[in-house]
Each structure stands twice: as structure tokens, then as C-alpha cells.
Scaffold this motif. Structure first.
Motif, short mmCIF file in Angstrom:
data_model
loop_
_atom_site.label_atom_id
_atom_site.label_comp_id
_atom_site.label_asym_id
_atom_site.label_seq_id
_atom_site.Cartn_x
_atom_site.Cartn_y
_atom_site.Cartn_z
N GLY A 157 44.74 29.44 44.15
CA GLY A 157 46.01 28.91 43.82
C GLY A 157 46.01 29.21 41.65
O GLY A 157 44.99 28.19 40.65
N ASP A 158 47.40 29.55 40.33
CA ASP A 158 47.25 29.97 38.97
C ASP A 158 47.53 28.38 39.19
O ASP A 158 47.76 27.22 39.28
CB ASP A 158 48.07 30.95 39.68
N ILE A 167 42.34 40.05 48.59
CA ILE A 167 40.77 40.17 48.58
C ILE A 167 40.01 40.55 47.44
O ILE A 167 40.74 41.69 46.11
CB ILE A 167 40.33 41.74 49.84
N VAL A 168 39.17 40.32 47.05
CA VAL A 168 38.20 41.07 45.33
C VAL A 168 37.40 41.42 45.58
O VAL A 168 36.79 41.16 46.54
CB VAL A 168 38.94 39.52 44.75
N LEU A 182 35.76 33.43 37.81
CA LEU A 182 34.72 34.78 38.46
C LEU A 182 35.52 35.43 37.76
O LEU A 182 36.81 36.32 37.30
CB LEU A 182 35.17 33.96 39.70
N VAL A 183 34.98 36.83 37.52
CA VAL A 183 35.70 37.74 36.72
C VAL A 183 35.19 38.67 37.96
O VAL A 183 34.32 39.28 38.82
CB VAL A 183 34.10 38.79 35.88
N PHE A 192 41.52 44.63 36.41
CA PHE A 192 40.99 43.58 36.81
C PHE A 192 40.88 42.37 36.69
O PHE A 192 42.35 42.43 36.41
CB PHE A 192 39.69 43.53 35.49
N ARG A 193 40.81 40.93 37.34
CA ARG A 193 41.56 40.34 37.10
C ARG A 193 40.04 38.46 36.95
O ARG A 193 39.03 38.96 36.89
CB ARG A 193 42.30 39.98 38.43
N HIS A 194 40.90 37.55 36.16
CA HIS A 194 39.72 36.45 35.97
C HIS A 194 40.73 35.31 36.27
O HIS A 194 41.82 34.63 36.62
CB HIS A 194 39.22 36.21 34.63
N PHE A 195 39.42 34.50 37.58
CA PHE A 195 40.01 33.34 38.46
C PHE A 195 38.72 32.19 37.88
O PHE A 195 38.02 32.24 38.04
CB PHE A 195 39.75 34.18 39.50
N ARG A 196 39.41 31.14 37.52
CA ARG A 196 39.35 29.80 37.06
C ARG A 196 38.23 29.01 38.73
O ARG A 196 39.34 29.30 39.15
CB ARG A 196 40.04 28.90 37.37
#
Length: 231
Positions: A157-158, A167-168, A182-183, A192-196
Motif C-alpha cells: 500500500g503506497d 512480483i519483486v 526494501l530495495v 528499481f523501486r523502494h518500498f517502505r
């Protein structure tokens, strides 16, 4: 500085560099002449240190060469203490326990004078709180997935509350003062994405490994973000 201490410092300096480093740079960092540096290299090689290279080409210490923890200096002990106390105080349970166990193993083999330095440490960790964790997320499983270079299915959830399923390819876990990030490579966004981590609602490791090595992907991520590679 004694010659013995200088030789230890040279080993540590070489250990910090993954690629060949010039004799001039090593000499400058140690504060010695280039002639002294060459003599020290020869001495260490004669004592069995696997240092490869020659004048004009640079030097590199082959992986696997170990020094006993008894050789830690006072500043190194202080750095280890501060880092392990930060992790023990603010990380999740398994990681905090690992930090305490690691420091206990090191202290157990230190000579008495350095053990006293541990007890009288001059660096103190300031007040803080544990980093927010994801609801129901097994952080130990997340770390294992990163090490195994496996894909994962994730519900996220953003910041605006919008939910998505992705899928990462988990690459690294970054620690900030009050949050973990999480990178990862995101198959949905093809980037590439960054996830809290505290916004991850579900994290499910998959059997399939991702197609590229994690080290290669991390290098590409660092280049994109302008983050220097570790020496």
C-alpha cells in the motif's frame, strides 16, 4: 607508530579495497614513503599474506586472509560496540539477538586490556526507538529471500493508501532512523523501486530465483541512484 602496527594497518587498508590500489595511494593513506610501503608489502608477502601485484600496477589482498579479533584497535572496538548496540536496540528481534551474540563472541576472545575498553566505552547510543516494522511481515524471512536471490510476491500500500500486488526481486534492506526500506526490482514497473517495509501487507517468497545476480543488480541500482560502490 610501531612497525607491527603499521603492517596491521596496511592489511586492513588492503582489505577495504576490492580492486588493485596503487602503492602511492597506500603510502599516502598510511603516511609513509613509497619505499617503506614497498618494503612492508614484501614483509607481509614473506609472512604469508596473499598480496598480489607489483610496483606500477597496484596491489590487492586476495579474499580469505584472516586476522584474529585480538588485533582490533581501540577505535575498531568502539565502532563495533556502537554499531552492535544500535542494532540490538532498534532492529527486529532476530537481528537484535544476532548483534548481541556477535559482540559477545568478540568480547570473549579479547585480551583483558581491550575487554576493559568494552566496559568503559566512550561512545554512547542516544535515546531512540525501534524502527517501525511491517504488520505481520517476517523480516528474517525477507532477509533470507534477499540472500537466496529469490523472487517474491508482495501486497503493498503506497502513501496514498492505494493497494497493489507485485512480483519483486528483493535486493537489499536499507535502515533509516525510523523506517526500513526494501530495495527491489519491480516486475510491474520494470524498474528499481523502494518500498517502505511497514507498508508491505504480505510478503511471500517464491521458489524461482531472479535471472540476474544480486551483485550485478545492486551495481546497476547504485549507478542509477548515484550511490558510490563500496571500496
Amino acid at each position: 607508530m610501531s612497525r607491527a602496527q603499521r603492517l596491521l594497518d596496511l592489511i586492513q587498508l588492503l582489505r577495504r579495497h576490492r580492486r588493485p590500489v596503487s602503492g602511492r595511494r597506500l603510502a599516502d593513506e598510511l603516511g609513509v614513503s613509497i619505499r617503506t610501503l614497498y618494503r612492508d608489502i614484501v614483509t607481509l608477502q614473506g609472512q604469508g599474506a596473499p598480496i598480489e601485484g607489483e610496483p606500477g600496477l597496484g596491489y590487492v589482498l586476495k579474499p580469505g586472509f584472516m586476522l584474529p579479533p585480538l588485533m582490533f584497535g581501540e577505535d575498531e572496538i568502539e565502532a563495533l560496540l556502537l554499531g552492535s548496540r544500535w542494532v540490538a536496540d532498534r532492529a527486529d528481534g532476530p537481528l537484535a539477538l544476532a548483534a548481541r551474540d556477535a559482540m559477545a563472541k568478540i568480547v570473549a576472545v579479547l585480551p583483558p586490556d581491550l575487554t576493559r575498553r568494552v566496559e568503559d566505552a566512550v561512545l554512547i547510543l542516544g535515546p531512540g526507538r525501534a524502527i517501525a516494522a511491517g504488520e505481520g511481515i517476517d523480516l528474517a524471512a525477507l532477509r533470507r529471500t534477499i540472500r537466496a536471490e529469490r523472487r517474491a510476491r508482495m501486497a503493498y500500500g503506497d502513501g496514498q493508501g492505494r493497494a497493489s500486488e507485485r512480483i519483486v526481486w528483493p535486493l537489499a534492506l536499507s535502515f533509516f532512523d525510523h523506517v526500513r526500506v526494501l530495495v527491489a526490482w519491480c516486475e510491474l514497473r520494470q524498474d528499481f523501486r523502494h518500498f517502505r517495509v511497514d507498508r508491505i501487507d504480505r510478503f511471500e517468497p517464491l521458489d524461482a530465483r531472479y535471472p540476474q545476480r544480486r551483485a550485478v543488480l545492486l551495481k546497476a541500482w547504485r549507478e542509477k541512484e548515484g550511490i558510490p560502490s563500496p571500496q
